[in-house]
Scaffold this active site. Structure first.
Site, PDB file in Angstrom:
ATOM      1  N   TYR A 198       5.053 -23.309  96.299  1.00 14.90           N
ATOM      2  CA  TYR A 198       3.727 -22.791  96.653  1.00 14.90           C
ATOM      3  C   TYR A 198       2.642 -23.818  96.349  1.00 14.90           C
ATOM      4  CZ  TYR A 198      -0.174 -19.412  96.754  1.00 14.90           C
ATOM      5  OH  TYR A 198      -1.339 -18.736  97.022  1.00 14.90           O
ATOM      6  N   SER A 246      -4.274  -7.843 106.500  1.00 11.98           N
ATOM      7  CA  SER A 246      -4.296  -7.319 105.130  1.00 11.98           C
ATOM      8  C   SER A 246      -5.016  -8.282 104.204  1.00 11.98           C
ATOM      9  CB  SER A 246      -2.862  -7.089 104.610  1.00 11.98           C
ATOM     10  OG  SER A 246      -2.164  -8.324 104.522  1.00 11.98           O
TER      11      SER A 246
END
Length: 242
Positions: A142, A14
């Protein structure tokens, strides 16, 4: 890329990974995708595997399986997730999970492919990082692990330079993918505001990033290693604003 190569793409099912996989296959390159799901398309040049790369055990197993099935020439570590939280709600567990996904997984997959790359004196390793490595609100885990990619890539670049293997990083800014829309509602006013805050006046596409990764994969890019290329519309210079 004139030679037929085999490129392993994590998260090739994806987003940016899928866009890159399609571009490489269109050019006659072999692609191996590994992700939580198989791609929603098939091709004679596409091989697909499923694994949860946040799991150390699953990653070890799939790295061994892929390396026994394929001679990997190039590795693009694109798989990632964000897990956003402001500091009061941030969890150390998220750092551990993302460290495995963003750092441990590419290490295991590269180690499995490395002997073949070194014997052929040919290899391209590309990390897909993020502009958030420079810091971004709600991105404690992150940004920390994406910044870690930069340090690891530079270390590998030095270790592998004499073996004909280059290691580089592409660091995207805001890109219109499911990861982005998982945080910013699609076609919302917030999305429009973010686009206005990007110096070039728009948000990025999957193709923007895939194009940059292809540069590092090219056989003619053998004099470029240890570099971070921001594909961010200028946001690495000014940020994205509130």
């Amino acid at each position: 890329m004139s030679q037929a190569r085999t490129t392993l793409i994590t998260g090739g099912n994806s987003g940016i990974g899928e866009a890159l996989a399609r571009r490489l296959v269109d050019k006659g390159q072999r692609v191996v995708s590994v992700g939580l799901e198989k791609p929603g398309w098939t091709h004679d040049l596409l091989a697909a595997y499923c694994a949860d790369l946040t799991s150390l055990k699953e990653t070890r197993a799939i790295a061994k399986e892929i390396s026994s099935d394929h001679a990997i020439d190039c590795l693009v570590h694109n798989a990632g997730t964000i897990l956003p939280n402001l500091l009061p709600d941030a969890r150390p567990e998220d750092i551990l999970m993302l460290a495995q996904l963003h750092l441990g997984a590419p290490m295991l997959l590269t180690q499995a492919a490395l002997e073949g790359m070194m014997s052929r004196r040919l290899g391209r390793i590309v990390f897909v990082s993020s502009r958030a490595a420079m810091g971004a609100v709600t991105r404690s885990a992150y940004s920390a692990t994406k910044a870690g990619m930069h340090g690891m890539a530079r270390t590998w670049a030095l270790e592998l330079a004499s073996s004909g293997i280059t290691v580089n990083v592409v660091a995207p800014g805001p890109i219109l993918t499911d990861n982005f829309w998982g945080i910013v509602p699609k076609d919302s006013e917030r999305q429009e505001k973010m686009a206005r805050n990007v110096p070039v006046g728009r948000l990025g596409s999957r193709e923007d990033v895939a194009h940059a990764v292809e540069f590092f994969l090219d056989e003619r890019s053998d004099f470029v290693t240890g570099q971070v290329l921001y594909v961010c519309g200028g946001t690495s210079l000014v940020g994205l604003g509130p």
